[in-house]
Scaffold this motif. Structure first.
Motif, PDB file in Angstrom:
ATOM      1  N   LYS A 122       5.480   3.199   2.497  1.00 13.11           N
ATOM      2  CA  LYS A 122       4.860   1.935   2.030  1.00 13.11           C
ATOM      3  C   LYS A 122       4.248   1.228   3.284  1.00 13.11           C
ATOM      4  N   LEU A 123       3.228   0.261   3.183  1.00 13.06           N
ATOM      5  CA  LEU A 123       2.923  -0.683   4.055  1.00 13.06           C
ATOM      6  C   LEU A 123       2.579  -2.172   3.446  1.00 13.06           C
ATOM      7  N   MET A 124       3.400  -2.974   3.981  1.00 15.56           N
ATOM      8  CA  MET A 124       3.062  -4.168   3.139  1.00 15.56           C
ATOM      9  C   MET A 124       1.894  -4.966   4.056  1.00 15.56           C
ATOM     10  N   LEU A 143       0.825  -1.214  -0.145  1.00 16.76           N
ATOM     11  CA  LEU A 143      -0.134  -0.131  -0.029  1.00 16.76           C
ATOM     12  C   LEU A 143       0.981   1.227  -0.085  1.00 16.76           C
ATOM     13  N   MET A 144       0.693   2.176  -0.876  1.00 15.05           N
ATOM     14  CA  MET A 144       1.274   3.419  -0.784  1.00 15.05           C
ATOM     15  C   MET A 144       0.129   4.603  -1.047  1.00 15.05           C
ATOM     16  N   PHE A 188       3.331   8.727   4.348  1.00 10.06           N
ATOM     17  CA  PHE A 188       4.211   7.876   5.133  1.00 10.06           C
ATOM     18  C   PHE A 188       3.332   6.903   5.954  1.00 10.06           C
ATOM     19  N   CYS A 189       2.735   5.730   5.056  1.00 12.91           N
ATOM     20  CA  CYS A 189       1.593   4.970   5.409  1.00 12.91           C
ATOM     21  C   CYS A 189       1.864   3.736   6.104  1.00 12.91           C
ATOM     22  N   ASN A 230      16.116   3.021   7.192  1.00 20.28           N
ATOM     23  CA  ASN A 230      14.619   3.104   6.742  1.00 20.28           C
ATOM     24  C   ASN A 230      14.665   2.440   5.416  1.00 20.28           C
ATOM     25  N   ALA A 231      15.473   1.638   5.019  1.00 20.84           N
ATOM     26  CA  ALA A 231      15.727   0.619   3.888  1.00 20.84           C
ATOM     27  C   ALA A 231      14.640  -0.231   3.875  1.00 20.84           C
ATOM     28  N   HIS A 232      14.254  -1.043   3.045  1.00 20.75           N
ATOM     29  CA  HIS A 232      13.244  -2.069   2.957  1.00 20.75           C
ATOM     30  C   HIS A 232      13.529  -3.211   2.031  1.00 20.75           C
TER      31      HIS A 232
END
Length: 296
Positions: A292-294, A26-27, A87-88, A244-246
């Motif tokens: 983003k939100l996974m 989700l963005m 910033f979800c 704050n990497a992913h």
């Protein structure tokens, strides 16, 4: 149970229940993104300084990267007057129950400026068939979703940061409500106000971290449970939010461009860094992970 000291540990990562990696992203569109107030040290001096056209290009590059990696990206429209909704990662904590049921814990945002963001995310997840779970009134303090609460890759184990945005009392309730172990880490440096600014879980046994962001008990917990801790240089962590990497798939690591030493250490550990420019969002104290939100 909530674990706050290494000598409390009665499990290993391998003995925690498995949980699939989420495959959906989700963005929130950056149409209304700006720095309009100061609620963390990174925002100082940046009020009104966002280049929105550049921010849009940076956001689109991140969105396109997830799509290229094979993830299903959902986009929720931003809302006027809520500049930080982009910033979800912060407004919810998605979870899976043992019976396969999906839900989200709704955040109780610390800053008044951000509290109206939560209902917009709640509506999205309700439409996706998720159960909405609110923190009971009797549980004190704030909670900022996946800014502070991070699922261990592939396992039903929650890492929980507290000290600036989230109250440690929330984790005892979360452990009971979700039926999971929680490892609670006390954040001690205001530059690292969320756990996702100083800990990036890459795979089941590897993480990026900033030692100075934690107290001695937190560092001991990290070292006991994660065999491969990659230390991030403080300059890259503070100025470029390297932590704050992913890593969405255990292989590729999306990270702010210019984190030279961190990128070298990631490559040496067998990961494939993908450098992206999130410079406009750094002005508000967020980068890739925040944007983003996974979800499952």
């Amino acid at each position: 149970m909530v674990y706050r000291q290494a000598d409390q540990l009665d499990f290993t990562i391998e003995t925690t229940p498995p949980m699939p990696l989420p495959r959906r992203v989700l963005m929130v569109s950056p149409d209304h993104f700006d720095v309009e107030y100061v609620i963390n040290p990174h925002m100082e001096g940046h009020v009104g300084q966002v280049d929105r056209a550049l921010a849009r290009r940076q956001w689109e590059a991140l969105r396109d990267t997830y799509r290229t990696l094979g993830f299903e990206v959902h986009v929720l429209d931003g809302v006027p007057g809520l500049p930080d909704m982009v910033f979800c990662a912060n407004q919810t904590l998605p979870f899976l129950r043992g019976d396969g049921g999906r839900g989200v814990v709704l955040s109780r945002m610390h800053a008044p400026q951000r509290r109206d963001e939560v209902p917009h995310l709640a509506r999205f997840f309700e439409q996706q068939g998720y159960a909405l779970v609110s923190i009971p009134d009797e549980v004190p303090g704030s909670f900022e979703g996946m800014g502070d609460a991070l699922w261990h890759p592939g396992h039903a184990l929650l890492w929980g940061g507290y000290g600036f945005r989230t109250d440690q009392a929330v984790y005892a309730w979360l452990a009971r409500e979700l039926g999971v172990r929680v490892v609670a880490l006390h954040l001690t440096d205001p530059d690292f106000y969320h756990l996702d600014t100083c800990l990036s879980l890459l795979d089941a046994g590897t993480a990026l971290y900033v030692p100075a962001a934690f107290d001695e008990a937190g560092r001991a917990l990290l070292h006991r449970l994660i065999p491969n801790l990659i230390e991030v240089p403080e300059r890259e962590a503070r100025e470029l939010l390297a932590c704050n990497a992913h890593c969405p798939d255990g292989r590729h690591v999306l990270i702010q461009r210019g984190c030279t030493e961190t990128v070298a250490r990631l490559r040496a550990a067998g990961f494939e860094p993908i450098e992206l420019d999130t410079g406009e969002f750094l002005k508000s104290g967020g980068s890739v992970f925040c944007m983003k939100l996974m979800f499952f």
